[in-house]
Motif scaffolding. Structure first.
Motif, PDB file in Angstrom:
ATOM      1  N   TRP A 131      61.919  43.672  73.476  1.00  0.00           N
ATOM      2  CA  TRP A 131      61.167  44.716  73.793  1.00  0.00           C
ATOM      3  C   TRP A 131      59.653  44.696  73.181  1.00  0.00           C
ATOM      4  O   TRP A 131      59.388  44.173  72.512  1.00  0.00           O
ATOM      5  CB  TRP A 131      61.969  46.016  72.732  1.00  0.00           C
ATOM      6  N   VAL A 132      58.762  45.636  74.136  1.00  0.00           N
ATOM      7  CA  VAL A 132      56.953  46.290  73.623  1.00  0.00           C
ATOM      8  C   VAL A 132      57.402  47.337  73.209  1.00  0.00           C
ATOM      9  O   VAL A 132      57.835  48.469  74.113  1.00  0.00           O
ATOM     10  CB  VAL A 132      56.367  44.985  74.666  1.00  0.00           C
ATOM     11  N   THR A 133      56.432  48.209  72.549  1.00  0.00           N
ATOM     12  CA  THR A 133      55.690  48.827  72.140  1.00  0.00           C
ATOM     13  C   THR A 133      54.334  49.915  72.717  1.00  0.00           C
ATOM     14  O   THR A 133      53.943  48.591  72.752  1.00  0.00           O
ATOM     15  CB  THR A 133      55.984  49.484  70.546  1.00  0.00           C
ATOM     16  N   ALA A 134      54.555  51.086  72.926  1.00  0.00           N
ATOM     17  CA  ALA A 134      53.108  51.373  72.825  1.00  0.00           C
ATOM     18  C   ALA A 134      53.916  53.175  71.775  1.00  0.00           C
ATOM     19  O   ALA A 134      54.738  53.267  71.739  1.00  0.00           O
ATOM     20  CB  ALA A 134      52.704  51.330  74.378  1.00  0.00           C
ATOM     21  N   VAL A 135      52.682  53.872  72.413  1.00  0.00           N
ATOM     22  CA  VAL A 135      52.834  55.090  71.490  1.00  0.00           C
ATOM     23  C   VAL A 135      51.913  55.965  72.766  1.00  0.00           C
ATOM     24  O   VAL A 135      51.208  55.731  73.117  1.00  0.00           O
ATOM     25  CB  VAL A 135      52.022  55.250  70.473  1.00  0.00           C
ATOM     26  N   TYR A 178      48.688  55.793  77.337  1.00  0.00           N
ATOM     27  CA  TYR A 178      49.147  55.620  75.934  1.00  0.00           C
ATOM     28  C   TYR A 178      48.848  54.363  75.316  1.00  0.00           C
ATOM     29  O   TYR A 178      47.118  54.362  75.841  1.00  0.00           O
ATOM     30  CB  TYR A 178      50.418  53.936  76.304  1.00  0.00           C
ATOM     31  N   VAL A 179      48.607  54.192  74.152  1.00  0.00           N
ATOM     32  CA  VAL A 179      48.009  53.105  73.696  1.00  0.00           C
ATOM     33  C   VAL A 179      48.579  52.697  72.711  1.00  0.00           C
ATOM     34  O   VAL A 179      50.171  52.507  72.489  1.00  0.00           O
ATOM     35  CB  VAL A 179      47.339  53.907  71.720  1.00  0.00           C
ATOM     36  N   ASP A 180      48.169  51.342  71.819  1.00  0.00           N
ATOM     37  CA  ASP A 180      48.501  50.563  71.015  1.00  0.00           C
ATOM     38  C   ASP A 180      49.797  50.729  69.917  1.00  0.00           C
ATOM     39  O   ASP A 180      49.763  51.849  69.032  1.00  0.00           O
ATOM     40  CB  ASP A 180      47.360  50.266  69.606  1.00  0.00           C
TER      41      ASP A 180
END
Length: 329
Positions: A131-135, A178-180
């Motif tokens: 699972w990877v996340t972003a905003v 999207y950002v970090d």
């Protein structure tokens, strides 16, 4: 829940060039035979997570880090990157096109050693659930991408997870920006909880409030970019980085206190333990945005030592296989 039903998760925080610290922790976990079922990564943690999910061994990932340089992550030419992006358009400082080229093996240097193999990562036989996340900028919320969901994880999702506002350009795909992921949750261990993890190792990039603090010897300064103009944003970032560390750690600490309150109310009954591996002193300012061999080697050693100090009682070495190749049997 018995041992056979355990579900292990490894959470890799963001931190740019500090991601070499993850490798030291991974080395210890491989040595004692603790293999995660679930990997959760933000920013550089997402890069390391998809590499492991692509079947790359810890030993091979370590070798990639030994060879990784700042130019493999971001464009560093002042005349056509910094000046245009920041001084003219006033959007961001560096481009992350090199990051995508590096992880997908689209450069001569990395052609035979990509960091990500989407075919393996997104297959039913992938070695880990990732699972990877972003905003999502428009919705102001944390989003997750998984190799267990339809479509899997694409390179642009990893780039999105690494899109530090102002420093790197936002990532836009199919009309959404999207950002970090670290801007909301740099240490997304709650994602591991939502996936039913019973044992969780969280790797931090700054001292954890739950551990005793030690005095800090800053040691040798990290090298600055050769072009004088590029040294300006790097110096500014180095000044800002300690405050960013405190803010991101405080968010993670409040998440942890919330978890403890929930457990007292009887929630998460299957969670056996959660441990935070973290530096005992702040890492040198500038680590996040510079990738340099000597610093990586130092972080390898720190991560492995701290992992042993924090995890030895819950992941004992006795009776487990010692695996020099990074593949627990």
């Amino acid at each position: 829940m018995d041992e056979a039903a355990s579900r292990r998760a490894l959470v890799l925080s963001g931190g740019g060039g500090r991601g070499a610290y993850h490798i030291g922790v991974l080395t210890y976990l491989a040595r004692v035979g603790w293999r995660p079922d679930v990997l959760v990564g933000t920013s550089i943690g997402a890069v390391n997570a998809v590499a492991l999910g692509s079947g790359i061994s810890v030993a091979d990932l370590r070798e990639r880090w030994v060879d990784l340089r700042t130019g493999d992550i971001q464009k560093m030419r002042a005349h056509d990157v910094f000046v245009d992006n920041m001084l003219m358009r006033r959007t961001h400082i560096f481009d992350t096109d090199p990051l995508v080229a590096t992880i997908t093996g689209r450069t001569t240097k990395w052609r035979d050693r990509p960091w990500m193999d989407p075919e393996v990562l997104n297959s039913a036989g992938a070695p880990h659930e990732v699972w990877v996340t972003a905003v999502d900028v428009a919705e102001h919320r944390l989003v997750t991408f998984s190799n267990r969901e339809a479509g899997g994880i694409a390179p642009w999702m990893v780039q999105a997870s690494c899109s530090i506002p102002l420093w790197y350009e936002p990532t836009t795909f199919e009309g959404r920006t999207y950002v970090d992921g670290g801007t909301i949750s740099n240490t997304p261990f709650r994602t591991a909880l939502h996936q039913g993890a019973t044992e969780i190792v969280v790797v931090m990039m700054a001292p954890w409030p739950g551990r005793p603090a030690q005095s800090w010897d800053p040691g040798r300064e990290l090298p600055m970019p050769r072009e004088e103009l590029l040294g300006i944003p790097q110096a500014l970032w180095a000044s800002f980085e300690p405050a960013l560390d405190m803010m991101l750690t405080e968010i993670a600490w409040h998440d942890y206190l919330l978890l403890e309150a929930e457990r007292r109310l009887g929630e998460h009954p299957d969670l056996k333990w959660i441990r935070f591996v973290a530096p005992v002193v702040p890492l040198p300012a500038g680590n996040m945005t510079l990738y340099q061999r000597d610093n990586h080697l130092r972080l390898f050693r720190l991560g492995e030592r701290h992992a042993q100090e924090v995890l030895a009682d819950v992941i004992p070495l006795e009776g487990l296989n010692d695996c020099a190749d990074g593949h627990p049997r």
